[in-house]
Write an enzyme that holds these catalytic residues in place. Structure first.
Site, PDB file in Angstrom:
ATOM      1  N   CYS A 105      15.069  67.090  36.366  1.00 15.62           N
ATOM      2  CA  CYS A 105      16.393  67.506  35.853  1.00 15.62           C
ATOM      3  C   CYS A 105      16.674  68.956  36.222  1.00 15.62           C
ATOM      4  CB  CYS A 105      16.501  67.324  34.345  1.00 15.62           C
ATOM      5  SG  CYS A 105      16.477  65.602  33.860  1.00 15.62           S
TER       6      CYS A 105
ATOM      7  N   LYS B 234       9.018  67.913  22.372  1.00 15.26           N
ATOM      8  CA  LYS B 234       8.115  68.651  23.272  1.00 15.26           C
ATOM      9  C   LYS B 234       7.150  69.524  22.460  1.00 15.26           C
ATOM     10  CE  LYS B 234      11.846  68.949  26.668  1.00 15.26           C
ATOM     11  NZ  LYS B 234      11.524  68.051  27.762  1.00 15.26           N
TER      12      LYS B 234
ATOM     13  N   ASP C  95      17.574  78.758  26.139  1.00 13.44           N
ATOM     14  CA  ASP C  95      17.016  77.412  26.126  1.00 13.44           C
ATOM     15  C   ASP C  95      15.499  77.558  25.976  1.00 13.44           C
ATOM     16  OD1 ASP C  95      15.913  74.984  26.667  1.00 13.44           O
ATOM     17  OD2 ASP C  95      17.021  74.616  28.527  1.00 13.44           O
TER      18      ASP C  95
ATOM     19  N   GLN D 221      10.881  74.849  26.708  1.00 11.90           N
ATOM     20  CA  GLN D 221       9.544  74.943  27.303  1.00 11.90           C
ATOM     21  C   GLN D 221       8.799  76.186  26.817  1.00 11.90           C
ATOM     22  OE1 GLN D 221       8.266  72.509  28.922  1.00 11.90           O
ATOM     23  NE2 GLN D 221      10.102  71.315  29.389  1.00 11.90           N
TER      24      GLN D 221
ATOM     25  N   HIS E 213      17.563  73.862  33.585  1.00 13.02           N
ATOM     26  CA  HIS E 213      17.569  72.399  33.431  1.00 13.02           C
ATOM     27  C   HIS E 213      19.035  71.958  33.463  1.00 13.02           C
ATOM     28  CE1 HIS E 213      17.197  68.581  31.153  1.00 13.02           C
ATOM     29  NE2 HIS E 213      15.912  68.612  31.446  1.00 13.02           N
TER      30      HIS E 213
HETATM   31  C1  LIG Z   1      14.063  73.598  29.887  1.00  8.58           C
HETATM   32  C2  LIG Z   1      14.650  72.365  29.272  1.00  8.58           C
HETATM   33  N1  LIG Z   1      15.866  72.423  28.716  1.00  8.58           N
HETATM   34  C3  LIG Z   1      16.441  71.359  28.151  1.00  8.58           C
HETATM   35  C4  LIG Z   1      15.812  70.136  28.128  1.00  8.58           C
HETATM   36  C5  LIG Z   1      16.497  68.973  27.501  1.00  8.58           C
HETATM   37  O1  LIG Z   1      15.818  68.556  26.364  1.00  8.58           O
HETATM   38  P1  LIG Z   1      16.238  67.208  25.612  1.00  8.58           P
HETATM   39  O2  LIG Z   1      16.280  66.141  26.670  1.00  8.58           O
HETATM   40  O3  LIG Z   1      15.141  66.998  24.626  1.00  8.58           O
HETATM   41  O4  LIG Z   1      17.555  67.448  24.977  1.00  8.58           O
HETATM   42  C6  LIG Z   1      14.555  70.017  28.712  1.00  8.58           C
HETATM   43  C7  LIG Z   1      13.869  68.712  28.758  1.00  8.58           C
HETATM   44  O5  LIG Z   1      13.143  68.418  29.690  1.00  8.58           O
HETATM   45  C8  LIG Z   1      13.957  71.160  29.289  1.00  8.58           C
HETATM   46  O6  LIG Z   1      12.748  71.108  29.848  1.00  8.58           O
END
Ligand SMILES: Cc1ncc(COP(=O)(O)O)c(C=O)c1O
Length: 423
Positions: free
Chosen positions: A381, A243, A217, A220, A140
């Protein structure tokens, strides 16, 4: 802990749910009762953000209505109660990830802030020009850009592990990219754009053999599967509450105690100091060192309740339910002529991204919306993933605990309408 007011029951009616019952789970989510354009809402945008059960909403209301106050600083009753609930949420997050201590749980605004915190504080303290950071092609943007900012500030190099056509991490290439210069591996546990589950325990083991730290990270991953940071031996693990059926505005940075306490603060302000004079300030140890200012108190309490909620249902039950949905959705969508699924990894979470020959992803999203189906259309993203497959966007259906098989049928029928219009 002195006293915590009991919040209402969590966990789909009671805490002793033996078999997963999707209808009971659905009954906890008021938002799902509505219709959209006269059709029952089919919410398949869970990877972007999931809906909130009544238990979370009520816990947050209860906080505001009965014991809300600022935390940590007060001697009065409400402040003590707020502090107890806030710190109880930290304890819940620690248990949820199986952290060794709640002191390893830093509350942040979300995963994005957590990654930026590590890139800034760990990166600036322990990395220097010439060092390398390894990420994957399916990150992401929030696990790419913070490292690029660091690269531009201190002159490190970014190495990118490729993915294969099915969206799987190319592990041998990963091993080849590791070198004694690798100081950090920052990698997703599950791809938000493809659904691929990364063999993160092996990734971490290899990185550690090279002496590199690892940030995972987990955005998900945590909504879909049991995560044990000690078993993984992750150095840092991040996720966002929203999420995981919790509120927005709060997330978690797990970090091993020794690493967190060796890192300088992120932001300066109240709550993170021991003493302040005009000449010098002393800093608290983790986690409070990284929590300058008034935190997202009620959001943390909401996250704690969301953790109680999924824990009561059982992460294994959730994984099993969603695996069934994934298999069914993959089968149904694969039968649609002209539709191609992006991301066919052997190990996948319940995310199905697809493109159609005849229609752009945004057209797909707009047409299925008219049938009451919420999917996401865009680059998610993850523009490098789009570039990898030569597309600008995909449509993405992502499933959560409250989704049902018949909703896959509604999605498939709505995609049928896309075909009628676009051919
Ligand atoms: C894999 C992953 N990492 C990071 C993020 C970023 O999360 P946040 O926007 O809640 O900080 C997301 C959000 O879609 C994501 O799917």
């Amino acid at each position: 802990m002195s006293e915590v007011i009991e919040t209402s029951d969590v966990g789909a009616g009671d805490n002793s749910m033996l078999a997963f019952d999707v209808e009971r789970v659905r009954a906890d989510f008021p938002i799902l009762e509505q219709t959209v354009y006269g059709k029952p809402l089919v919410y398949l945008d869970n990877a972007a953000s999931s809906q909130k059960p009544r238990q979370v909403i009520e816990a947050m209301n209860q906080a505001y209505e009965t014991y809300y106050s600022n935390v940590h600083r007060g001697v009065h009753r409400l402040s003590q109660l707020s502090t107890d609930h806030f710190e109880a949420a930290r304890q819940k997050a620690a248990s949820f990830l199986n952290a060794a201590s709640e002191k390893e749980i830093v509350f942040t605004r979300g995963a994005t802030e957590a990654i930026n915190l590590v890139a800034t504080c760990y990166g600036r303290a322990f990395l220097q020009a010439g060092d390398e950071i390894v990420i994957s092609h399916m990150e992401h943007h929030s696990n790419i850009v913070p490292w690029q900012l660091l690269r531009d500030q201190i002159g490190i190099e970014l190495k990118v592990v490729p993915i294969d056509d099915d969206g799987q991490l190319m592990f041998e290439d990963y091993e080849r990219l590791l070198s004694p210069r690798t100081k950090m591996v920052a990698m997703t546990h599950v791809s938000n754009a493809l659904g691929s589950i990364v063999p993160i325990k092996d990734v971490i083991a290899r990185a550690h053999e090279m002496g590199a730290a690892v940030l995972v990270d987990g955005c998900q991953a945590v909504p879909h599967m049991k995560v044990d940071v000690q078993d993984l031996d992750a150095d840092f693990y991040v996720f966002s509450s929203h999420k995981l059926y919790g509120p927005t505005g709060i997330g978690v940075l797990y970090g091993k105690s020794d690493l967190l306490n060796a890192m300088p603060p992120y932001q300066g302000g109240g709550e993170m100091i021991t003493t302040v004079t005009f000449e010098h300030s002393g800093y608290k140890s983790a986690p409070h060192r990284f929590e300058a200012g008034t935190p997202a108190i009620v959001e943390a309490i909401g996250l704690g309740t969301a953790i109680d909620y999924v824990t009561a249902i059982g992460m294994d039950n959730i994984t099993a339910h969603e695996s069934g949905l994934l298999a069914y959705a993959t089968e149904r969508l694969s039968q649609i002529p002209g539709l191609e699924i992006h991301g066919r990894a052997r190990e996948k979470a319940s995310i199905v991204a697809f493109v159609m020959k005849s229609a752009h992803a945004h057209d797909i999203g707009t047409i299925v919306d008219r049938a009451g189906v919420a999917v996401r259309a865009g680059h998610h993203c993850a523009q490098p993933v789009m570039a990898r497959y030569g597309v600008s966007a995909t449509a993405r259906a992502s499933f959560g605990i409250y989704n049902r098989r018949q909703e896959v049928d509604v999605l498939a029928a709505a995609i049928g309408q896309v075909r009628e219009i676009f051919g």
